[in-house]
Enzyme design. Structure first.
Site, PDB file in Angstrom:
ATOM      1  N   ARG A 158      34.746  28.481  44.023  1.00 12.49           N
ATOM      2  CA  ARG A 158      35.689  27.549  43.385  1.00 12.49           C
ATOM      3  C   ARG A 158      37.144  27.955  43.634  1.00 12.49           C
ATOM      4  NH1 ARG A 158      31.315  27.509  39.388  1.00 12.49           N
ATOM      5  NH2 ARG A 158      31.915  29.654  39.092  1.00 12.49           N
ATOM      6  N   ILE A 159      37.495  29.187  43.219  1.00 13.56           N
ATOM      7  CA  ILE A 159      38.905  29.594  43.322  1.00 13.56           C
ATOM      8  C   ILE A 159      39.283  29.850  44.778  1.00 13.56           C
ATOM      9  CG2 ILE A 159      40.618  31.319  42.608  1.00 13.56           C
ATOM     10  CD1 ILE A 159      38.916  31.695  40.025  1.00 13.56           C
ATOM     11  N   ASP A 178      32.274  34.651  53.372  1.00 12.09           N
ATOM     12  CA  ASP A 178      31.390  34.358  52.238  1.00 12.09           C
ATOM     13  C   ASP A 178      29.995  34.143  52.786  1.00 12.09           C
ATOM     14  OD1 ASP A 178      29.945  33.287  50.069  1.00 12.09           O
ATOM     15  OD2 ASP A 178      31.780  32.488  49.172  1.00 12.09           O
ATOM     16  N   ASP A 263      46.336  40.716  39.659  1.00 13.03           N
ATOM     17  CA  ASP A 263      46.285  40.109  38.319  1.00 13.03           C
ATOM     18  C   ASP A 263      45.238  40.803  37.450  1.00 13.03           C
ATOM     19  OD1 ASP A 263      47.006  38.125  36.349  1.00 13.03           O
ATOM     20  OD2 ASP A 263      45.125  37.088  36.787  1.00 13.03           O
ATOM     21  N   GLU A 268      41.744  47.258  31.645  1.00 15.23           N
ATOM     22  CA  GLU A 268      42.802  46.403  31.097  1.00 15.23           C
ATOM     23  C   GLU A 268      42.887  46.655  29.599  1.00 15.23           C
ATOM     24  OE1 GLU A 268      42.022  42.353  32.312  1.00 15.23           O
ATOM     25  OE2 GLU A 268      41.905  42.907  34.413  1.00 15.23           O
ATOM     26  N   HIS A 287      46.459  39.827  33.925  1.00 10.61           N
ATOM     27  CA  HIS A 287      45.304  38.916  33.847  1.00 10.61           C
ATOM     28  C   HIS A 287      45.716  37.521  33.350  1.00 10.61           C
ATOM     29  CE1 HIS A 287      40.664  39.078  33.628  1.00 10.61           C
ATOM     30  NE2 HIS A 287      41.066  37.840  33.901  1.00 10.61           N
ATOM     31  N   GLY A 289      45.529  34.672  35.240  1.00 11.12           N
ATOM     32  CA  GLY A 289      44.976  33.590  36.062  1.00 11.12           C
ATOM     33  C   GLY A 289      44.760  32.283  35.304  1.00 11.12           C
TER      34      GLY A 289
HETATM   35  N1  LIG Z   1      42.371  36.164  37.162  1.00  8.19           N
HETATM   36  C1  LIG Z   1      41.769  35.395  36.291  1.00  8.19           C
HETATM   37  O1  LIG Z   1      42.256  35.140  35.210  1.00  8.19           O
HETATM   38  C2  LIG Z   1      40.456  34.768  36.651  1.00  8.19           C
HETATM   39  C3  LIG Z   1      40.144  33.485  36.164  1.00  8.19           C
HETATM   40  C4  LIG Z   1      38.919  32.913  36.534  1.00  8.19           C
HETATM   41  C5  LIG Z   1      38.037  33.616  37.353  1.00  8.19           C
HETATM   42  N2  LIG Z   1      38.373  34.856  37.800  1.00  8.19           N
HETATM   43  C6  LIG Z   1      37.482  35.592  38.707  1.00  8.19           C
HETATM   44  O2  LIG Z   1      37.618  35.042  40.008  1.00  8.19           O
HETATM   45  C7  LIG Z   1      36.427  35.290  40.761  1.00  8.19           C
HETATM   46  C8  LIG Z   1      35.992  34.025  41.479  1.00  8.19           C
HETATM   47  O3  LIG Z   1      35.713  33.005  40.539  1.00  8.19           O
HETATM   48  P1  LIG Z   1      35.115  31.598  41.025  1.00  8.19           P
HETATM   49  O4  LIG Z   1      35.108  30.713  39.848  1.00  8.19           O
HETATM   50  O5  LIG Z   1      35.783  31.160  42.276  1.00  8.19           O
HETATM   51  O6  LIG Z   1      33.624  32.061  41.368  1.00  8.19           O
HETATM   52  P2  LIG Z   1      32.565  31.311  42.318  1.00  8.19           P
HETATM   53  O7  LIG Z   1      31.241  31.780  41.890  1.00  8.19           O
HETATM   54  O8  LIG Z   1      32.850  29.856  42.372  1.00  8.19           O
HETATM   55  O9  LIG Z   1      32.905  31.905  43.774  1.00  8.19           O
HETATM   56  C9  LIG Z   1      32.621  33.216  44.147  1.00  8.19           C
HETATM   57  C10 LIG Z   1      32.241  33.201  45.628  1.00  8.19           C
HETATM   58  O10 LIG Z   1      32.100  34.547  46.067  1.00  8.19           O
HETATM   59  C11 LIG Z   1      31.030  34.578  46.998  1.00  8.19           C
HETATM   60  N3  LIG Z   1      30.545  35.942  47.147  1.00  8.19           N
HETATM   61  C12 LIG Z   1      29.682  36.620  46.350  1.00  8.19           C
HETATM   62  N4  LIG Z   1      29.474  37.850  46.852  1.00  8.19           N
HETATM   63  C13 LIG Z   1      30.218  37.945  47.977  1.00  8.19           C
HETATM   64  C14 LIG Z   1      30.409  38.964  48.945  1.00  8.19           C
HETATM   65  N5  LIG Z   1      29.808  40.150  48.827  1.00  8.19           N
HETATM   66  N6  LIG Z   1      31.244  38.721  49.972  1.00  8.19           N
HETATM   67  C15 LIG Z   1      31.870  37.527  50.106  1.00  8.19           C
HETATM   68  N7  LIG Z   1      31.697  36.509  49.229  1.00  8.19           N
HETATM   69  C16 LIG Z   1      30.886  36.720  48.187  1.00  8.19           C
HETATM   70  C17 LIG Z   1      30.009  33.625  46.419  1.00  8.19           C
HETATM   71  O11 LIG Z   1      29.110  33.180  47.430  1.00  8.19           O
HETATM   72  C18 LIG Z   1      30.908  32.505  45.897  1.00  8.19           C
HETATM   73  O12 LIG Z   1      31.087  31.491  46.876  1.00  8.19           O
HETATM   74  C19 LIG Z   1      35.416  35.833  39.752  1.00  8.19           C
HETATM   75  O13 LIG Z   1      35.407  37.247  39.856  1.00  8.19           O
HETATM   76  C20 LIG Z   1      36.005  35.455  38.414  1.00  8.19           C
HETATM   77  O14 LIG Z   1      35.600  36.352  37.413  1.00  8.19           O
HETATM   78  C21 LIG Z   1      39.557  35.439  37.473  1.00  8.19           C
END
Ligand SMILES: NC(=O)c1ccc[n+]([C@@H]2O[C@H](COP(=O)([O-])OP(=O)(O)OC[C@H]3O[C@@H](n4cnc5c(N)ncnc54)[C@H](O)[C@@H]3O)[C@@H](O)[C@H]2O)c1
Length: 322
Positions: A158-159, A178, A263, A268, A287, A289
């Site tokens: 997603r992100i 990925d 971030d 933390e 943090h 995000g």
């Molecule tokens: N900074 C913040 O405040 C904040 C906010 C929301 C989410 N996050 C974090 O951001 C990260 C991503 O969130 P998201 O919603 O995009 O998750 P998501 O599940 O939509 O995407 C994660 C992607 O990583 C891939 N992945 C898994 N293992 C992998 C590897 N070894 N190598 C390469 N790719 C791999 C998965 O296939 C998936 O496509 C998470 O760790 C989440 O906790 C942080």
């Protein structure tokens, strides 16, 4: 018990939920919302007796004791992403679905990532500090233009895919790593997919968007940093443990990395003695995000809809544990 006249299903809100979420639940004649956010633990336990739904953020531990206090529970909604504080298996054993709000933070986190990149590439935080300190330095603050540089995203979920979309708008080349995406999804994203090592070597910006797993813990350490260009930038808005922060601080201090934006941190709040505090060309945020009004509202809506759908539509699609 089914929702019907006189048989409203109670949803207990244990921690503050934005009005956008409360409105969705409140609009359902089949649901009764009991908001005990800010009240003491005894009020929560009392409200749970007879509750069908529970909504928490990060501060309410949903363990065996809590589940036992809520024998009628069918769903726990986490307003946010992480569910480390919820006993998923214990809930499953009792037939309680656990749902979260995985998408609400996506756009805000992607935007913050680009904010960190711009801040690092153009020394924005340091420039601001220098002016406040009475200086007017310009030569030392010469930066890097993003247009034409290669953005390498690790984890194009997603992100990560939203970050790639923003990178495209800046005219950046798009690389991604990925291994878990389908060929169809890869072609939709429209980046060049590479294995990790190749991405590290080719990217001018490496941005991490993976979940924290056994595979991703410590994924960027000394060896990986050594493969990156000394002119490259590293961004982490995923989970702190994905990056070895001591190695990053060292690479920045030794000029083996042009800059970084973080971030998230393994611990933390960031410990006072973290080497990151002394590292040059590093921009840090605490943090932030998902810390926007829009993300908070989106998370509240998302969790409210999932809780409502489990209770009233028996939709277990979003359940993490069933
Ligand atoms: N900074 C913040 O405040 C904040 C906010 C929301 C989410 N996050 C974090 O951001 C990260 C991503 O969130 P998201 O919603 O995009 O998750 P998501 O599940 O939509 O995407 C994660 C992607 O990583 C891939 N992945 C898994 N293992 C992998 C590897 N070894 N190598 C390469 N790719 C791999 C998965 O296939 C998936 O496509 C998470 O760790 C989440 O906790 C942080």
């Amino acid at each position: 018990m089914h929702a019907g006249a006189g048989a409203r299903l109670r949803v207990v809100v244990a921690e503050t939920l934005e009005p956008e979420g409360l409105e969705i639940l409140g609009a359902e004649p089949g649901l009764e919302v009991v908001d005990v956010s800010g009240a003491d633990p005894a009020a929560l336990l009392e409200a749970l007796d007879g509750a069908a739904g529970l909504i928490v953020r990060g501060a309410t531990t949903v363990d065996e004791a809590l589940l036992a206090a809520a024998p009628g529970l069918r769903v726990v909604g986490r307003a946010g992403v992480g569910v480390d504080h919820i006993d998923l298996e214990g809930a499953a054993r009792r037939g309680v679905a656990v749902v979260n709000a995985p998408s609400g933070n996506t756009l805000s986190t992607a935007e913050l990532t680009i904010g960190l990149l711009l801040a690092a590439a153009r020394h924005i935080a340091r420039a601001d500090r220098s002016i406040r300190e009475g200086a007017w330095i310009r030569k030392e603050l010469r930066g890097a233009q993003l247009h034409g540089r290669a953005l390498g995203v690790i984890g194009a979920g997603r992100i990560g895919s939203a970050v790639l979309g923003l990178g495209r708008a800046f005219g950046m080349g798009l690389l991604a790593c990925d291994p878990y995406l389908t060929a169809e999804r890869r072609s939709e994203i429209g980046a060049e997919f590479l294995e990790l090592g190749r991405l590290l070597e080719r990217a001018d910006v490496v941005s991490l968007h993976v979940p924290l797993t056994e595979e991703t813990r410590g994924m960027i350490g000394e060896a990986e940093l050594a493969r990156m260009k000394p002119s490259a930038f590293l961004l982490n808005a995923s989970r702190g443990e994905v990056v070895d922060e001591v190695a990053v601080a060292r690479a920045l201090s030794e000029g083996r990395l042009a800059g970084a934006g973080l971030d998230v941190y393994p611990r933390e709040p960031l410990p006072q003695d973290s080497p990151l505090r002394e590292a040059p060309n590093l921009v840090m945020t605490p943090h932030l995000g998902g810390a926007t009004d829009e993300a908070k509202a989106a998370v509240a809506r998302e969790v409210a809809i999932s809780v409502r759908d489990v209770l009233l539509r028996r939709d277990l699609g979003p359940a993490l544990n069933l």
